[in-house]
Design a protein around this motif. Structure first.
Motif, PDB file in Angstrom:
ATOM      1  N   SER A 306       0.819  -1.227   0.000  1.00  0.00           N
ATOM      2  CA  SER A 306       0.000   0.000   0.000  1.00  0.00           C
ATOM      3  C   SER A 306       0.847   1.268   0.000  1.00  0.00           C
ATOM      4  O   SER A 306       0.307   2.368  -0.161  1.00  0.00           O
ATOM      5  N   ASN A 307       2.169   1.132   0.149  1.00  0.00           N
ATOM      6  CA  ASN A 307       3.041   2.298   0.165  1.00  0.00           C
ATOM      7  C   ASN A 307       3.184   2.856  -1.257  1.00  0.00           C
ATOM      8  O   ASN A 307       3.495   2.111  -2.186  1.00  0.00           O
ATOM      9  N   PRO A 308       2.952   4.152  -1.456  1.00  0.00           N
ATOM     10  CA  PRO A 308       3.067   4.731  -2.810  1.00  0.00           C
ATOM     11  C   PRO A 308       4.431   4.488  -3.453  1.00  0.00           C
ATOM     12  O   PRO A 308       4.517   4.338  -4.680  1.00  0.00           O
ATOM     13  N   ARG A 309       5.476   4.433  -2.651  1.00  0.00           N
ATOM     14  CA  ARG A 309       6.814   4.167  -3.211  1.00  0.00           C
ATOM     15  C   ARG A 309       6.873   2.761  -3.798  1.00  0.00           C
ATOM     16  O   ARG A 309       7.486   2.544  -4.853  1.00  0.00           O
ATOM     17  N   MET A 310       6.241   1.812  -3.123  1.00  0.00           N
ATOM     18  CA  MET A 310       6.209   0.443  -3.630  1.00  0.00           C
ATOM     19  C   MET A 310       5.380   0.379  -4.906  1.00  0.00           C
ATOM     20  O   MET A 310       5.773  -0.273  -5.891  1.00  0.00           O
ATOM     21  N   GLN A 311       4.253   1.053  -4.920  1.00  0.00           N
ATOM     22  CA  GLN A 311       3.406   1.068  -6.100  1.00  0.00           C
ATOM     23  C   GLN A 311       4.144   1.656  -7.296  1.00  0.00           C
ATOM     24  O   GLN A 311       4.087   1.122  -8.417  1.00  0.00           O
ATOM     25  N   ALA A 312       4.869   2.745  -7.067  1.00  0.00           N
ATOM     26  CA  ALA A 312       5.621   3.387  -8.148  1.00  0.00           C
ATOM     27  C   ALA A 312       6.733   2.473  -8.653  1.00  0.00           C
ATOM     28  O   ALA A 312       6.986   2.382  -9.865  1.00  0.00           O
TER      29      ALA A 312
END
Length: 336
Positions: A306-312
């Motif tokens: 759910s972390n935006p950095r992981m998604q990116a």
């Protein structure tokens, strides 16, 4: 080949490659290099070299520098013998793991299977590629066929175990890994899986500590005993600052040995609840890191999803951000 010495080196290399143990994989690379030096037209030797480097680079960060050599070897094998299933399989697995070129990988691996339907490795690697894409149901189907073709293979047991864990089928996954270890098989993947996925598998705390040591030993750590605390820390169900501090020191000591891949390090930090360090390691990974393919569906990294950095990062790598059952709509032929 008509060169007996080259063939003997090839057989020795395959035996070492089959174990998937890091120190032996380094020796296997040397054996295959010697084989193709004796006979540069030896297509199987080139395929063996590609496979040994692929297996090594997937498990040991020091092997990453050899990946261009592996690609060259796979291409050479296919050019020398276009009907050699092993050559196409070598090309396919590298297209998947080194380039994340799913189209080329699938075509090459299916070509290998068409040429040699009994080649269990090609089935297993096709399953790996499908799993990287998030097509885990298809992956499991292929990997079960592979295990039917080679039922005593510890590598195929653990390969299927990864896919089962990705779907959350931890009970059967644990059985696969424990069976592998009981038969003296693929120690690196089995120990790491029972450590990193231990909590949902229900692995006892003491056993997780032993698997941490076994994992470090299989990876060639200078002092594998320093890893013992990692098992206790990952199994710990409450905040324990002293234990976590000791576990972080253990990871630092193991990293100093230069034996772990970025994915393994990130998974260990995630298991300790240190999402920031896990993301830092994932973001510093080189584009050609063969271990990154598994990041998309590795259950150990689910707390980061759910972390935006992981998604990116997953968008950048072209990988799924976790296993999505709703998106995995494949049904086996004849399924209801």
């Amino acid at each position: 080949t008509s060169n007996v010495q080259a063939y003997d080196l090839y057989v020795a290399g395959r035996q070492k490659w089959y174990t998937r143990r890091v120190p032996l994989l380094w020796e296997a690379v040397d054996d295959f290099e010697a084989a193709v030096a004796l006979d540069p037209e030896f297509a199987l030797g080139w395929s063996g070299l590609a496979d040994a480097i692929d297996a090594l680079a997937f498990r040991d960060s020091r092997g990453q520098a050899l990946v261009p050599r592996a690609k060259q070897a796979a291409h050479r094998a296919v050019l020398l013998d276009p009907d050699l299933a092993e050559g196409w399989a070598s090309w396919g697995v590298l297209a998947a793991e080194a380039d994340r070129d799913w189209t080329t990988a699938e075509l090459a691996l299916k070509r290998a299977i068409a040429l040699k339907p009994s080649y269990a490795g090609a089935r297993a690697w096709l399953g790996d590629m499908l799993r990287y894409e998030g097509r885990v149901k298809e992956a499991i189907e292929q990997q079960r066929i592979a295990l039917e073709l080679d039922p005593l293979s510890p590598v195929l047991n653990t390969t299927l175990g990864v896919s089962l864990a990705a779907m959350g089928q931890f009970e059967e996954s644990r059985i696969r890994y424990e069976r592998t270890l009981a038969e003296g098989g693929e120690q690196t993947t089995a120990h790491s899986a029972l450590l990193l996925w231990g909590p949902p598998m229900g692995v006892p705390r003491e056993e997780m500590a032993e698997h941490a040591v076994g994992f470090a030993r299989a990876m060639g750590a200078a002092d594998p005993e320093v890893a013992r605390v990692l098992g206790y820390a990952i199994a710990n169900d409450r905040a324990d600052d002293a234990l976590l501090s000791e576990a972080r020191e253990a990871i630092s000591a193991l990293i100093a040995d230069s034996v772990f891949t970025v994915r393994q390090i990130a998974s260990l930090y995630t298991g300790l609840g240190d999402d920031e360090m896990a993301l830092e390691w994932l973001e510093r990974a080189g584009e050609g890191d063969l271990s990154l393919g598994l990041v998309g569906i590795d259950p150990a990294l689910d707390p980061l999803r759910s972390n935006p950095r992981m998604q990116a990062l997953m968008d950048q790598l072209g990988l799924p951000n976790g296993y999505d059952p709703a998106a995995d709509t494949y049904e086996a032929e004849g399924a209801p």
